[in-house]
Enzyme design. Structure first.
Site, mmCIF file in Angstrom:
data_model
loop_
_atom_site.group_PDB
_atom_site.id
_atom_site.type_symbol
_atom_site.label_atom_id
_atom_site.label_comp_id
_atom_site.label_asym_id
_atom_site.label_seq_id
_atom_site.Cartn_x
_atom_site.Cartn_y
_atom_site.Cartn_z
ATOM 1 N N GLY A 47 0.191 -0.537 -9.895
ATOM 2 C CA GLY A 47 -1.060 0.242 -9.258
ATOM 3 C C GLY A 47 -0.781 1.023 -8.067
ATOM 4 O O GLY A 47 -1.400 2.013 -7.775
ATOM 5 N N GLU A 102 0.729 -1.853 -1.009
ATOM 6 C CA GLU A 102 -0.304 -2.254 -2.379
ATOM 7 C C GLU A 102 -1.395 -1.365 -2.667
ATOM 8 O O GLU A 102 -1.772 -0.574 -1.676
ATOM 9 C CB GLU A 102 -0.617 -3.638 -1.959
ATOM 10 C CG GLU A 102 -1.371 -4.349 -2.920
ATOM 11 C CD GLU A 102 -0.623 -4.593 -4.514
ATOM 12 O OE1 GLU A 102 -0.574 -3.499 -4.971
ATOM 13 O OE2 GLU A 102 -0.834 -5.847 -4.843
ATOM 14 N N ASP A 106 -7.201 -8.280 -2.883
ATOM 15 C CA ASP A 106 -8.507 -9.197 -3.256
ATOM 16 C C ASP A 106 -8.532 -10.512 -2.397
ATOM 17 O O ASP A 106 -8.756 -10.401 -1.092
ATOM 18 C CB ASP A 106 -8.394 -9.140 -4.648
ATOM 19 C CG ASP A 106 -9.911 -9.836 -5.388
ATOM 20 O OD1 ASP A 106 -10.593 -10.516 -4.182
ATOM 21 O OD2 ASP A 106 -10.265 -9.686 -6.315
ATOM 22 N N ASP A 163 -6.330 0.234 -12.322
ATOM 23 C CA ASP A 163 -6.622 0.494 -13.818
ATOM 24 C C ASP A 163 -7.729 -0.587 -14.153
ATOM 25 O O ASP A 163 -7.802 -1.699 -13.379
ATOM 26 C CB ASP A 163 -5.325 0.125 -14.635
ATOM 27 C CG ASP A 163 -5.009 -1.352 -14.463
ATOM 28 O OD1 ASP A 163 -4.870 -1.596 -13.568
ATOM 29 O OD2 ASP A 163 -4.852 -1.891 -15.818
HETATM 30 P P1 XMP Z 1 -5.190 -10.454 -4.767
HETATM 31 O O1 XMP Z 1 -6.408 -11.267 -4.960
HETATM 32 O O2 XMP Z 1 -3.877 -11.176 -5.105
HETATM 33 O O3 XMP Z 1 -5.252 -9.442 -6.001
HETATM 34 O O4 XMP Z 1 -5.169 -9.890 -3.576
HETATM 35 C C1 XMP Z 1 -4.715 -8.233 -5.732
HETATM 36 C C2 XMP Z 1 -4.074 -7.741 -7.115
HETATM 37 O O5 XMP Z 1 -5.043 -7.693 -8.030
HETATM 38 C C3 XMP Z 1 -5.443 -6.317 -8.402
HETATM 39 N N1 XMP Z 1 -6.789 -6.053 -8.184
HETATM 40 C C4 XMP Z 1 -7.289 -4.919 -8.877
HETATM 41 N N2 XMP Z 1 -6.993 -4.047 -9.785
HETATM 42 N N3 XMP Z 1 -9.145 -2.971 -9.421
HETATM 43 C C5 XMP Z 1 -7.886 -3.208 -9.936
HETATM 44 O O6 XMP Z 1 -7.238 -2.061 -10.701
HETATM 45 C C6 XMP Z 1 -9.642 -3.879 -8.920
HETATM 46 O O7 XMP Z 1 -10.832 -4.000 -8.576
HETATM 47 C C7 XMP Z 1 -8.940 -4.979 -8.476
HETATM 48 N N4 XMP Z 1 -8.892 -6.155 -7.615
HETATM 49 C C8 XMP Z 1 -7.674 -6.681 -7.696
HETATM 50 C C9 XMP Z 1 -4.684 -5.498 -7.732
HETATM 51 O O8 XMP Z 1 -3.760 -4.595 -8.827
HETATM 52 C C10 XMP Z 1 -3.785 -6.304 -6.969
HETATM 53 O O9 XMP Z 1 -2.444 -6.047 -7.237
HETATM 54 MG MG MG Z 2 -1.837 -4.365 -9.184
#
Ligand code: XMP
Ligand code: MG
Length: 183
Positions: A47, A102, A106, A163
């Site tokens: 990403g 990054e 989330d 994505d």
């Molecule tokens: P955490 O919860 O570990 O998640 O902070 C981060 C990873 O989750 C993916 N992520 C998303 N990818 N749209 C996306 O395409 C979203 O809305 C989304 N939310 C979380 C992201 O790739 C990241 O590495």
């Molecule tokens: Mg990702």
């Protein structure tokens, strides 16, 4: 702008122009903070590759880049904090100033895991630059990144590297996917 809106996108959150400004501001800030430190930019695949490429071109001080590919176990929509390393760094991070880049934060569990991993290799410092952070009421991410591009609502967002099922990474803007696309 409206001609660029994709039929699967409900709302545009960040236009191409807004993204340009965000990245330029972050680049200026990082250039100031990292002068003479030759930071190692660690882009988290997949990403973050578009953000990392733009951010690097907005950084005016010497810097290097390397890549890590990770995958969270589970359905890929909700993070579990258990991260599988698909591709590790080729660069030795010992003594280096690492800047983890990054796409979106989330829960923060993915980056918390990666920070722990890299920290164990003895970097001189480690910080995080995330393009976006999800604002989830009553929730605090597991880490507190130094560089944050934008705050987005707690929706599934795509574009600018992000994505859904490997689609939409090529959209030059960030938007909310129409629910009917994934339900
Ligand atoms: P955490 O919860 O570990 O998640 O902070 C981060 C990873 O989750 C993916 N992520 C998303 N990818 N749209 C996306 O395409 C979203 O809305 C989304 N939310 C979380 C992201 O790739 C990241 O590495
Ligand atoms: Mg990702």
């Amino acid at each position: 702008m409206s001609a660029q809106i994709h039929p699967d996108i409900e709302t545009v959150l960040l236009t191409e122009e807004e993204i340009r400004t965000i990245v330029a501001d972050l680049g200026a800030q990082i250039s100031e903070d990292y002068a003479d430190r030759n930071p190692l930019i660690v882009s988290v695949l997949r990403g973050a590759f578009i953000f990392a490429a733009d951010l690097m071109r907005a950084i005016t001080v010497p810097c290097a880049v390397d890549f890590m590919a990770v995958s969270s176990y589970g359905d890929g929509v909700k993070s579990t904090g258990v991260v599988q390393i698909i591709k590790d760094l080729s660069t030795k991070v010992e003594g280096r100033h690492v800047l983890l880049v990054e796409d979106i934060l989330d829960t923060g569990l993915t980056l918390k895991y990666l920070m722990g991993l890299i920290n164990g290799r003895g970097p001189a410092s480690i910080e995080v630059a995330t393009f976006a952070i999800k604002d989830i009421p009553g929730n605090r991410p597991a880490i507190d990144p130094l560089y944050v591009g934008a705050h987005v609502p707690n929706e599934f967002v795509v574009g600018y590297g992000l994505d859904y099922a490997e689609r939409y990474r090529n959209l030059p803007f960030v938007g909310i996917l129409k629910p009917e696309v994934y339900s």
